[in-house]
Design a protein around this motif. Structure first.
Motif, PDB file in Angstrom:
ATOM      1  N   CYS A  76      81.555  74.193  -4.479  1.00  0.00           N
ATOM      2  CA  CYS A  76      81.243  74.693  -3.133  1.00  0.00           C
ATOM      3  C   CYS A  76      80.244  75.831  -3.278  1.00  0.00           C
ATOM      4  CB  CYS A  76      82.509  75.182  -2.431  1.00  0.00           C
ATOM      5  SG  CYS A  76      83.662  73.870  -2.036  1.00  0.00           S
ATOM      6  N   TYR A  77      79.062  75.676  -2.706  1.00  0.00           N
ATOM      7  CA  TYR A  77      77.993  76.646  -2.903  1.00  0.00           C
ATOM      8  C   TYR A  77      77.926  77.627  -1.743  1.00  0.00           C
ATOM      9  CZ  TYR A  77      76.898  72.791  -6.014  1.00  0.00           C
ATOM     10  OH  TYR A  77      76.983  71.790  -6.934  1.00  0.00           O
ATOM     11  N   PHE A  78      77.220  77.279  -0.693  1.00  0.00           N
ATOM     12  CA  PHE A  78      77.058  78.156   0.473  1.00  0.00           C
ATOM     13  C   PHE A  78      77.732  77.480   1.657  1.00  0.00           C
ATOM     14  CE2 PHE A  78      73.632  79.044  -2.458  1.00  0.00           C
ATOM     15  CZ  PHE A  78      73.720  80.418  -2.562  1.00  0.00           C
ATOM     16  N   TRP A  79      79.023  77.719   1.793  1.00  0.00           N
ATOM     17  CA  TRP A  79      79.846  76.997   2.757  1.00  0.00           C
ATOM     18  C   TRP A  79      80.074  77.772   4.047  1.00  0.00           C
ATOM     19  CZ3 TRP A  79      84.430  79.653   3.402  1.00  0.00           C
ATOM     20  CH2 TRP A  79      84.794  80.518   2.375  1.00  0.00           C
ATOM     21  N   GLN A  80      79.431  78.917   4.231  1.00  0.00           N
ATOM     22  CA  GLN A  80      79.538  79.666   5.478  1.00  0.00           C
ATOM     23  C   GLN A  80      78.150  79.798   6.111  1.00  0.00           C
ATOM     24  OE1 GLN A  80      81.542  83.255   4.082  1.00  0.00           O
ATOM     25  NE2 GLN A  80      83.325  82.617   5.231  1.00  0.00           N
ATOM     26  N   PRO A  81      77.700  78.783   6.837  1.00  0.00           N
ATOM     27  CA  PRO A  81      76.363  78.856   7.429  1.00  0.00           C
ATOM     28  C   PRO A  81      76.327  79.702   8.685  1.00  0.00           C
ATOM     29  CG  PRO A  81      77.378  76.786   7.988  1.00  0.00           C
ATOM     30  CD  PRO A  81      78.344  77.491   7.054  1.00  0.00           C
ATOM     31  N   ILE A  82      75.208  80.370   8.869  1.00  0.00           N
ATOM     32  CA  ILE A  82      74.918  81.097  10.099  1.00  0.00           C
ATOM     33  C   ILE A  82      73.708  80.407  10.704  1.00  0.00           C
ATOM     34  CG2 ILE A  82      74.233  83.298  11.122  1.00  0.00           C
ATOM     35  CD1 ILE A  82      75.568  84.634   8.664  1.00  0.00           C
ATOM     36  N   THR A 139      78.363  83.378  -0.302  1.00  0.00           N
ATOM     37  CA  THR A 139      78.845  82.156   0.351  1.00  0.00           C
ATOM     38  C   THR A 139      78.111  81.866   1.657  1.00  0.00           C
ATOM     39  OG1 THR A 139      80.576  83.364   1.510  1.00  0.00           O
ATOM     40  CG2 THR A 139      81.161  82.376  -0.612  1.00  0.00           C
ATOM     41  N   THR A 140      77.288  82.790   2.132  1.00  0.00           N
ATOM     42  CA  THR A 140      76.630  82.593   3.423  1.00  0.00           C
ATOM     43  C   THR A 140      75.167  82.198   3.248  1.00  0.00           C
ATOM     44  OG1 THR A 140      76.047  84.934   3.584  1.00  0.00           O
ATOM     45  CG2 THR A 140      78.111  84.250   4.600  1.00  0.00           C
ATOM     46  N   VAL A 141      74.695  81.434   4.187  1.00  0.00           N
ATOM     47  CA  VAL A 141      73.302  81.027   4.257  1.00  0.00           C
ATOM     48  C   VAL A 141      72.910  81.021   5.731  1.00  0.00           C
ATOM     49  CG1 VAL A 141      73.901  78.559   4.287  1.00  0.00           C
ATOM     50  CG2 VAL A 141      71.606  79.258   3.618  1.00  0.00           C
ATOM     51  N   THR A 142      71.703  81.466   6.021  1.00  0.00           N
ATOM     52  CA  THR A 142      71.186  81.448   7.384  1.00  0.00           C
ATOM     53  C   THR A 142      70.291  80.225   7.525  1.00  0.00           C
ATOM     54  OG1 THR A 142      71.218  83.857   7.413  1.00  0.00           O
ATOM     55  CG2 THR A 142      69.938  82.772   9.121  1.00  0.00           C
ATOM     56  N   ILE A 143      70.574  79.422   8.534  1.00  0.00           N
ATOM     57  CA  ILE A 143      69.838  78.172   8.740  1.00  0.00           C
ATOM     58  C   ILE A 143      69.190  78.205  10.117  1.00  0.00           C
ATOM     59  CG2 ILE A 143      70.017  75.657   8.870  1.00  0.00           C
ATOM     60  CD1 ILE A 143      72.600  75.887   7.240  1.00  0.00           C
ATOM     61  N   SER A 144      67.928  77.818  10.165  1.00  0.00           N
ATOM     62  CA  SER A 144      67.260  77.625  11.450  1.00  0.00           C
ATOM     63  C   SER A 144      66.417  76.355  11.344  1.00  0.00           C
ATOM     64  CB  SER A 144      66.401  78.838  11.821  1.00  0.00           C
ATOM     65  OG  SER A 144      65.392  79.045  10.871  1.00  0.00           O
ATOM     66  N   ALA A 145      65.997  75.848  12.480  1.00  0.00           N
ATOM     67  CA  ALA A 145      65.252  74.589  12.497  1.00  0.00           C
ATOM     68  C   ALA A 145      64.200  74.619  13.586  1.00  0.00           C
ATOM     69  CB  ALA A 145      66.203  73.419  12.723  1.00  0.00           C
ATOM     70  N   LEU A 168      70.241  68.805  10.764  1.00  0.00           N
ATOM     71  CA  LEU A 168      70.831  70.134  10.600  1.00  0.00           C
ATOM     72  C   LEU A 168      72.235  70.037  10.002  1.00  0.00           C
ATOM     73  CD1 LEU A 168      70.079  73.101  11.201  1.00  0.00           C
ATOM     74  CD2 LEU A 168      71.271  72.848  13.351  1.00  0.00           C
ATOM     75  N   ILE A 169      73.011  69.059  10.441  1.00  0.00           N
ATOM     76  CA  ILE A 169      74.366  68.854   9.915  1.00  0.00           C
ATOM     77  C   ILE A 169      74.304  68.465   8.436  1.00  0.00           C
ATOM     78  CG2 ILE A 169      76.467  67.461  10.118  1.00  0.00           C
ATOM     79  CD1 ILE A 169      76.061  69.365  12.467  1.00  0.00           C
ATOM     80  N   HIS A 170      73.406  67.546   8.072  1.00  0.00           N
ATOM     81  CA  HIS A 170      73.269  67.143   6.677  1.00  0.00           C
ATOM     82  C   HIS A 170      72.758  68.298   5.813  1.00  0.00           C
ATOM     83  CE1 HIS A 170      74.381  62.931   6.725  1.00  0.00           C
ATOM     84  NE2 HIS A 170      73.736  62.797   7.868  1.00  0.00           N
ATOM     85  N   THR A 171      71.933  69.161   6.395  1.00  0.00           N
ATOM     86  CA  THR A 171      71.465  70.348   5.675  1.00  0.00           C
ATOM     87  C   THR A 171      72.643  71.259   5.352  1.00  0.00           C
ATOM     88  OG1 THR A 171      69.311  70.220   6.771  1.00  0.00           O
ATOM     89  CG2 THR A 171      69.925  72.341   5.801  1.00  0.00           C
ATOM     90  N   MET A 172      73.525  71.475   6.325  1.00  0.00           N
ATOM     91  CA  MET A 172      74.720  72.302   6.084  1.00  0.00           C
ATOM     92  C   MET A 172      75.603  71.682   5.006  1.00  0.00           C
ATOM     93  SD  MET A 172      76.007  73.768   9.708  1.00  0.00           S
ATOM     94  CE  MET A 172      75.035  73.194  11.064  1.00  0.00           C
ATOM     95  N   ASP A 173      75.744  70.363   5.041  1.00  0.00           N
ATOM     96  CA  ASP A 173      76.549  69.671   4.024  1.00  0.00           C
ATOM     97  C   ASP A 173      75.942  69.828   2.632  1.00  0.00           C
ATOM     98  OD1 ASP A 173      78.374  68.839   5.893  1.00  0.00           O
ATOM     99  OD2 ASP A 173      77.530  66.826   6.115  1.00  0.00           O
ATOM    100  N   ALA A 174      74.611  69.702   2.535  1.00  0.00           N
ATOM    101  CA  ALA A 174      73.949  69.825   1.231  1.00  0.00           C
ATOM    102  C   ALA A 174      74.048  71.248   0.702  1.00  0.00           C
ATOM    103  CB  ALA A 174      72.486  69.403   1.341  1.00  0.00           C
ATOM    104  N   LEU A 175      73.937  72.235   1.577  1.00  0.00           N
ATOM    105  CA  LEU A 175      74.037  73.628   1.137  1.00  0.00           C
ATOM    106  C   LEU A 175      75.461  73.996   0.734  1.00  0.00           C
ATOM    107  CD1 LEU A 175      71.674  75.242   3.754  1.00  0.00           C
ATOM    108  CD2 LEU A 175      71.292  75.121   1.291  1.00  0.00           C
ATOM    109  N   ALA A 176      76.435  73.385   1.358  1.00  0.00           N
ATOM    110  CA  ALA A 176      77.831  73.634   0.980  1.00  0.00           C
ATOM    111  C   ALA A 176      78.177  72.885  -0.294  1.00  0.00           C
ATOM    112  CB  ALA A 176      78.765  73.212   2.103  1.00  0.00           C
ATOM    113  N   GLY A 177      77.501  71.798  -0.550  1.00  0.00           N
ATOM    114  CA  GLY A 177      77.813  70.940  -1.691  1.00  0.00           C
ATOM    115  C   GLY A 177      78.491  69.695  -1.154  1.00  0.00           C
ATOM    116  N   ARG A 178      77.951  68.562  -1.460  1.00  0.00           N
ATOM    117  CA  ARG A 178      78.481  67.313  -0.882  1.00  0.00           C
ATOM    118  C   ARG A 178      79.879  66.990  -1.367  1.00  0.00           C
ATOM    119  NH1 ARG A 178      73.234  63.383  -0.363  1.00  0.00           N
ATOM    120  NH2 ARG A 178      72.006  64.897   0.758  1.00  0.00           N
TER     121      ARG A 178
END
Length: 191
Positions: free
Chosen positions: A179-185, A137-143, A152-162
């Motif tokens: 719901c895919y990866f809904w716990q971003p780091i 459920t976790t994904v690490t995001i950096s930019a 970055l917000i839209h990226t989190m939404d897309a990774l969680a599933g719209r």
């Protein structure tokens, strides 16, 4: 003999009626404004540290190993990596680490336009990873520094599933399948 002061203390009556009138008008106004203010939240978890054993089983199935899914938002697209290897690179071969895995949907648009990224392709890739690793459920995001915050917000939404709605899941129900990866780091800096 002492001289008497010309000024005598007088009691001044404070007129609170104008202040009360303003407050009386502000309360309904603020309540009405709350009707139009949208509130949302993003669940963000801090990085997890653990003392992992050095000797791990080599015959683990892919579903038992951690995915270590990482998405880097670049100025020219998304770079995805899983289990330390960039997505799209073959095992044992080095890939061009500067190239994005998912290029821009609308190249040539200004940097501050967050809609130039291909969020649909990112969501499809997240869905395919979720099919392979259903318990992750976790994904690490950096930019990169020039990437707008809205991207970055839209990226989190897309990774969680719209279509992901976690309100019922937070009340004890099962997490929906969309719901895919809904716990971003979120990490600082692209690396």
């Amino acid at each position: 003999m002492r001289k008497r002061s010309k000024f005598q203390e007088q009691e001044i009556a404070a007129d609170l009626l104008p202040v009360m009138n303003v407050m009386f008008l502000m309360i309904p106004l603020l309540l009405a404004a709350m009707e139009y203010a949208s509130m949302s939240s993003i669940n963000v978890s801090p990085p997890r540290f653990s003392a992992a054993r050095a000797e791990e089983k080599q015959d683990d199935s892919p579903k038992d190993k951690p995915l270590n899914f990482k998405v880097i938002v670049l100025e020219d697209g998304f770079r995805l990596s899983a289990d330390g290897q960039q997505d799209g690179a073959e095992a044992g071969k080095a890939s061009d680490s500067g190239a994005p895995t998912i290029p821009l949907a609308r190249p040539g648009t200004p940097l501050d336009d967050y809609a130039r990224y291909d969020y649909a392709a990112l969501e499809q890739r997240a869905k395919s990873y979720k099919d392979l690793f259903p318990n992750e459920t976790t994904v690490t995001i950096s930019a990169e520094a020039n990437v707008p915050m809205q991207a970055l917000i839209h990226t989190m939404d897309a990774l969680a599933g719209r279509e992901c709605k976690l309100a019922r899941a937070l009340k004890g129900e099962a997490i929906p399948a969309n719901c895919y990866f809904w716990q971003p780091i979120v990490e600082g800096g692209a690396g």
